[in-house]
Design a protein around this motif. Sequence first.
Motif, PDB file in Angstrom:
ATOM      1  N   ALA A  85       0.972  -1.157  -0.123  1.00 35.42           N
ATOM      2  CA  ALA A  85       0.168   0.059  -0.084  1.00 35.42           C
ATOM      3  C   ALA A  85       0.826   1.058   0.049  1.00 35.42           C
ATOM      4  O   ALA A  85       0.701   2.106  -0.818  1.00 35.42           O
ATOM      5  N   VAL A  86       1.725   1.347   0.825  1.00 36.59           N
ATOM      6  CA  VAL A  86       2.636   2.504   0.958  1.00 36.59           C
ATOM      7  C   VAL A  86       3.709   2.588  -0.153  1.00 36.59           C
ATOM      8  O   VAL A  86       4.196   3.604  -0.322  1.00 36.59           O
ATOM      9  N   ALA A  87       4.000   1.370  -0.684  1.00 33.07           N
ATOM     10  CA  ALA A  87       4.860   1.547  -1.898  1.00 33.07           C
ATOM     11  C   ALA A  87       4.293   2.190  -3.137  1.00 33.07           C
ATOM     12  O   ALA A  87       4.744   3.199  -3.743  1.00 33.07           O
ATOM     13  N   LEU A  88       3.098   1.903  -3.362  1.00 31.11           N
ATOM     14  CA  LEU A  88       2.364   2.796  -4.282  1.00 31.11           C
ATOM     15  C   LEU A  88       2.139   4.251  -3.922  1.00 31.11           C
ATOM     16  O   LEU A  88       2.321   5.211  -4.945  1.00 31.11           O
ATOM     17  N   HIS A  89       1.957   4.366  -2.553  1.00 33.01           N
ATOM     18  CA  HIS A  89       1.607   5.953  -2.238  1.00 33.01           C
ATOM     19  C   HIS A  89       3.188   6.520  -2.402  1.00 33.01           C
ATOM     20  O   HIS A  89       3.071   7.903  -2.939  1.00 33.01           O
ATOM     21  N   THR A  90       4.038   5.869  -2.168  1.00 31.27           N
ATOM     22  CA  THR A  90       5.488   6.512  -2.302  1.00 31.27           C
ATOM     23  C   THR A  90       5.938   6.877  -3.536  1.00 31.27           C
ATOM     24  O   THR A  90       6.272   7.987  -3.945  1.00 31.27           O
ATOM     25  N   ALA A  91       5.386   6.097  -4.750  1.00 31.45           N
ATOM     26  CA  ALA A  91       5.525   6.173  -6.049  1.00 31.45           C
ATOM     27  C   ALA A  91       4.927   7.618  -6.480  1.00 31.45           C
ATOM     28  O   ALA A  91       5.508   8.452  -7.424  1.00 31.45           O
ATOM     29  N   PHE A  92       3.984   7.996  -5.689  1.00 36.64           N
ATOM     30  CA  PHE A  92       3.338   9.311  -6.240  1.00 36.64           C
ATOM     31  C   PHE A  92       3.573  10.421  -5.406  1.00 36.64           C
ATOM     32  O   PHE A  92       3.415  11.783  -5.766  1.00 36.64           O
ATOM     33  N   HIS A  93       4.151  10.021  -4.276  1.00 37.39           N
ATOM     34  CA  HIS A  93       4.722  11.231  -3.542  1.00 37.39           C
ATOM     35  C   HIS A  93       6.112  10.913  -2.730  1.00 37.39           C
ATOM     36  O   HIS A  93       6.665  11.221  -1.622  1.00 37.39           O
ATOM     37  N   TRP A  94       6.908  10.545  -3.912  1.00 41.09           N
ATOM     38  CA  TRP A  94       8.451  10.255  -3.569  1.00 41.09           C
ATOM     39  C   TRP A  94       9.116  11.700  -2.797  1.00 41.09           C
ATOM     40  O   TRP A  94       8.955  12.941  -3.398  1.00 41.09           O
ATOM     41  N   GLY A  95       9.804  11.439  -1.633  1.00 37.47           N
ATOM     42  CA  GLY A  95      10.525  12.399  -1.038  1.00 37.47           C
ATOM     43  C   GLY A  95       9.714  13.306  -0.099  1.00 37.47           C
ATOM     44  O   GLY A  95      10.335  14.360   0.487  1.00 37.47           O
ATOM     45  N   GLU A  96       8.250  13.080  -0.290  1.00 38.11           N
ATOM     46  CA  GLU A  96       7.505  14.052   0.481  1.00 38.11           C
ATOM     47  C   GLU A  96       7.476  13.969   2.029  1.00 38.11           C
ATOM     48  O   GLU A  96       7.357  12.485   2.427  1.00 38.11           O
ATOM     49  N   MET A  97       7.394  14.931   2.828  1.00 32.20           N
ATOM     50  CA  MET A  97       7.299  14.860   4.233  1.00 32.20           C
ATOM     51  C   MET A  97       5.880  14.642   4.713  1.00 32.20           C
ATOM     52  O   MET A  97       5.186  15.477   5.074  1.00 32.20           O
ATOM     53  N   ILE A  98       5.316  13.594   4.167  1.00 33.58           N
ATOM     54  CA  ILE A  98       3.677  13.341   4.683  1.00 33.58           C
ATOM     55  C   ILE A  98       3.857  12.198   5.694  1.00 33.58           C
ATOM     56  O   ILE A  98       4.388  11.027   5.332  1.00 33.58           O
ATOM     57  N   VAL A  99       3.144  12.074   6.723  1.00 33.50           N
ATOM     58  CA  VAL A  99       2.966  11.205   7.675  1.00 33.50           C
ATOM     59  C   VAL A  99       1.643  10.436   7.145  1.00 33.50           C
ATOM     60  O   VAL A  99       0.743  10.929   7.270  1.00 33.50           O
ATOM     61  N   VAL A 100       2.071   8.895   7.182  1.00 35.94           N
ATOM     62  CA  VAL A 100       1.194   8.077   6.756  1.00 35.94           C
ATOM     63  C   VAL A 100       0.808   7.205   7.817  1.00 35.94           C
ATOM     64  O   VAL A 100       1.558   6.572   8.223  1.00 35.94           O
ATOM     65  N   VAL A 101      -0.856   7.129   8.436  1.00 36.22           N
ATOM     66  CA  VAL A 101      -1.064   6.197   9.470  1.00 36.22           C
ATOM     67  C   VAL A 101      -2.289   5.639   9.272  1.00 36.22           C
ATOM     68  O   VAL A 101      -3.179   6.135   8.291  1.00 36.22           O
ATOM     69  N   GLY A 102      -2.486   4.353   9.822  1.00 37.11           N
ATOM     70  CA  GLY A 102      -3.757   3.815   9.576  1.00 37.11           C
ATOM     71  C   GLY A 102      -3.890   2.427   8.727  1.00 37.11           C
ATOM     72  O   GLY A 102      -2.700   2.109   7.978  1.00 37.11           O
ATOM     73  N   ALA A 103      -4.856   1.484   9.185  1.00 38.39           N
ATOM     74  CA  ALA A 103      -4.783   0.225   8.425  1.00 38.39           C
ATOM     75  C   ALA A 103      -5.376   0.067   7.467  1.00 38.39           C
ATOM     76  O   ALA A 103      -5.832  -1.104   6.815  1.00 38.39           O
ATOM     77  N   SER A 104      -5.734   1.303   6.530  1.00 42.23           N
ATOM     78  CA  SER A 104      -6.698   1.237   5.438  1.00 42.23           C
ATOM     79  C   SER A 104      -6.069   0.363   4.470  1.00 42.23           C
ATOM     80  O   SER A 104      -6.910   0.031   3.592  1.00 42.23           O
ATOM     81  N   GLY A 105      -4.879   0.460   4.168  1.00 43.47           N
ATOM     82  CA  GLY A 105      -4.196  -0.285   3.029  1.00 43.47           C
ATOM     83  C   GLY A 105      -4.461  -1.694   3.635  1.00 43.47           C
ATOM     84  O   GLY A 105      -4.519  -2.654   2.329  1.00 43.47           O
ATOM     85  N   VAL A 106      -4.178  -2.092   4.472  1.00 46.77           N
ATOM     86  CA  VAL A 106      -4.443  -3.590   4.806  1.00 46.77           C
ATOM     87  C   VAL A 106      -6.005  -3.921   4.506  1.00 46.77           C
ATOM     88  O   VAL A 106      -6.235  -4.882   4.199  1.00 46.77           O
ATOM     89  N   VAL A 107      -6.944  -2.942   5.063  1.00 47.59           N
ATOM     90  CA  VAL A 107      -8.395  -3.294   4.770  1.00 47.59           C
ATOM     91  C   VAL A 107      -8.524  -3.315   3.578  1.00 47.59           C
ATOM     92  O   VAL A 107      -9.406  -4.054   2.644  1.00 47.59           O
ATOM     93  N   SER A 108      -7.987  -2.589   2.448  1.00 48.90           N
ATOM     94  CA  SER A 108      -8.159  -2.710   1.123  1.00 48.90           C
ATOM     95  C   SER A 108      -7.695  -3.902   0.625  1.00 48.90           C
ATOM     96  O   SER A 108      -8.179  -4.471  -0.321  1.00 48.90           O
ATOM     97  N   GLY A 109      -6.494  -4.366   1.189  1.00 53.18           N
ATOM     98  CA  GLY A 109      -5.939  -5.693   0.908  1.00 53.18           C
ATOM     99  C   GLY A 109      -6.824  -6.806   1.166  1.00 53.18           C
ATOM    100  O   GLY A 109      -7.150  -7.756   0.361  1.00 53.18           O
ATOM    101  N   PHE A 110      -7.748  -6.870   2.157  1.00 48.50           N
ATOM    102  CA  PHE A 110      -8.748  -7.732   2.697  1.00 48.50           C
ATOM    103  C   PHE A 110      -9.799  -7.620   1.606  1.00 48.50           C
ATOM    104  O   PHE A 110     -10.384  -8.821   1.063  1.00 48.50           O
TER     105      PHE A 110
END
Length: 243
Positions: free
Chosen positions: A131-156
């Motif tokens: 989940a965060v690998a794809l997020h990083t591809a769109f936001h490379w190097g940005e100081m964005i704090v990502v929290v939450g289980a939504s990526g895993v929920v989406s995987g479910f």
Amino acid sequence: MERDQTATPPEAERDSAANPAREPAFNLPAGLTFILLFLIAIHVLRTYVLPPAIDQEIIFNFAFLPARYDHPLAEQGLAWLWSPVTYSFLHGSWEHLIFNIFWMVAFGAPVVRRIGMGRLAVFWCLSAAAAVALHTAFHWGEMIVVVGASGVVSGFMGAAARFVFSPSGRISRQFAHLNRRLDVGEALANRSVVVFAGIWFLTNFLIGLGMFTPGGAGSVAWEAHIGGFLFGFLLFSLFDPRD
């Protein structure tokens, strides 16, 4: 997720229809119940027990930051190593946590029943990282704090799309985990799966445009949702013990 911000056995189907009381409205696998309680305990601790300074340290060391990977890894701590997983145990608010719990109950339960806790642990870690690998591809190097289980929920959700729909298109909460797993081609040819996935992707694209989110697109890591869903949908067969 937030930026800191074999079909069902005929006899079982008949039994379920004839005795609806035997399918309780709230019947979670013990392992999933433990995970939900763990997520709640972490949020209670952060919200009501720990001082703000300690909580900020937790966020810095265990939340996901794309900016970490734009700097030499040897010149920083090891948070880059574990944060692609540990961010999924942190949440930005009670609303954020409750929202994830709701969808985890709906789609995590059949996945846990099907693959068991051992495979679930691996699935959780890899879907969180995807989940965060794809997020990083769109936001490379940005100081964005990502929290939450939504990526895993989406995987479910992506994983569940491979097996929860019966031939009639309905979902039986109690017996969905017994269905035959569709291969990717069969899933993409299944009307129920296509409608479900289409609505899911449309919703997330609209979130990306700033709709359906009180804080706007900047408060939701919607790209990570897509990364988690694609991981679960495309790679679920690697975790599924059933043929």
